[in-house]
Design a protein around this motif. Structure first.
Motif, PDB file in Angstrom:
ATOM      1  N   UNK A 230      -3.495   9.866   1.614  1.00 16.55           N
ATOM      2  CA  UNK A 230      -4.308   8.907   0.881  1.00 16.55           C
ATOM      3  C   UNK A 230      -3.517   7.625   0.728  1.00 16.55           C
ATOM      4  N   UNK A 231      -4.234   6.529   0.622  1.00 14.48           N
ATOM      5  CA  UNK A 231      -3.601   5.225   0.439  1.00 14.48           C
ATOM      6  C   UNK A 231      -4.255   4.562  -0.757  1.00 14.48           C
ATOM      7  N   UNK A 232      -3.489   3.766  -1.464  1.00 11.59           N
ATOM      8  CA  UNK A 232      -4.047   3.002  -2.579  1.00 11.59           C
ATOM      9  C   UNK A 232      -3.127   1.846  -2.916  1.00 11.59           C
ATOM     10  N   UNK A 233      -3.748   0.788  -3.394  1.00 16.68           N
ATOM     11  CA  UNK A 233      -2.995  -0.370  -3.850  1.00 16.68           C
ATOM     12  C   UNK A 233      -2.258   0.018  -5.127  1.00 16.68           C
ATOM     13  N   UNK A 234      -1.037  -0.492  -5.275  1.00 13.25           N
ATOM     14  CA  UNK A 234      -0.255  -0.165  -6.459  1.00 13.25           C
ATOM     15  C   UNK A 234       0.560  -1.374  -6.899  1.00 13.25           C
TER      16      UNK A 234
ATOM     17  N   UNK B 135      -5.103   1.228  -7.609  1.00  9.98           N
ATOM     18  CA  UNK B 135      -6.476   1.010  -7.185  1.00  9.98           C
ATOM     19  C   UNK B 135      -7.096   2.293  -6.649  1.00  9.98           C
ATOM     20  N   UNK B 136      -8.368   2.225  -6.253  1.00  9.14           N
ATOM     21  CA  UNK B 136      -9.065   3.404  -5.733  1.00  9.14           C
ATOM     22  C   UNK B 136      -8.382   3.967  -4.488  1.00  9.14           C
ATOM     23  N   UNK B 137      -8.445   5.303  -4.354  1.00  6.24           N
ATOM     24  CA  UNK B 137      -7.867   5.979  -3.201  1.00  6.24           C
ATOM     25  C   UNK B 137      -8.740   5.786  -1.963  1.00  6.24           C
TER      26      UNK B 137
ATOM     27  N   UNK C 207       0.851  -1.183   0.000  1.00  6.94           N
ATOM     28  CA  UNK C 207       0.000   0.000   0.000  1.00  6.94           C
ATOM     29  C   UNK C 207       0.890   1.238   0.000  1.00  6.94           C
ATOM     30  N   UNK C 208       0.578   2.169  -0.899  1.00  8.23           N
ATOM     31  CA  UNK C 208       1.275   3.438  -0.971  1.00  8.23           C
ATOM     32  C   UNK C 208       0.454   4.461  -0.190  1.00  8.23           C
TER      33      UNK C 208
END
Length: 176
Positions: A76-80, A67-69, A2-3
């Protein structure tokens, strides 16, 4: 992975650069990037808050799915997922043949600064201005990462509100 990241507009990027230097943080690298974004034929990434990008930079070509934020504190976090490819042009041709549509191209010059597991990036984005991104990759400690990002932003003298939209979204919004 997760970023977790926070982005801020900075009118004077040299002030942030000076603060980094005072903390003993040196530039790890500088490069130009050309990010080519695509939209899917079977769903609208603008509506699903996803992104598919082909990035050209000094080290090669990387395809990225985001992926969605999810908002986590002031970050913010999102799959990358990232994948190096031998030929961006060939990959873009494949996308086109599969019905993916070119959405936009974002051009920027980036300076990278590494602080242990934190990456600070100073960006000069064509048509948008100058920004700082503070990023931590984590396996699930999203809130802790967001809190650390907030502390680092204050230490660097960044006091504006965080920006949750991507450069792509900002560029598309500006065009409308």
């Amino acid at each position: 992975m997760i970023e977790v990241e926070a982005k801020f507009a900075v009118p004077d990027i040299s002030r942030v650069r000076d603060r980094l230097s005072l903390q003993g943080v040196r530039m790890a690298g500088r490069q130009q990037e050309r990010d080519v974004y695509y939209n899917a034929p079977h769903r609208d990434f603008g509506e699903t808050d996803e992104a598919l990008r082909v990035r050209y930079d000094d080290t090669g070509v990387t395809v990225t799915y985001k992926g969605p934020k999810v908002l986590v504190g002031s970050a913010k976090a999102r799959e990358e997922f990232n994948l190096a490819v031998a030929s961006g042009e060939t990959f873009e041709t494949i996308l086109s043949r599969l019905g993916f549509r070119h959405a936009a191209t974002v051009l920027k010059v980036r300076e990278f600064y590494e602080m242990d597991d934190v990456t600070v990036t100073l960006d000069d984005v064509a048509s948008l201005g100058t920004f700082i991104e503070i990023e931590i990759l984590t396996e699930g400690n999203n809130e802790e990462a967001a809190d650390r990002i907030g502390v680092i932003a204050k230490e660097l003298g960044v006091d504006g509100p965080p920006i949750y939209t991507s450069y792509l979204e900002m560029l598309l919004s500006k065009r409308q």
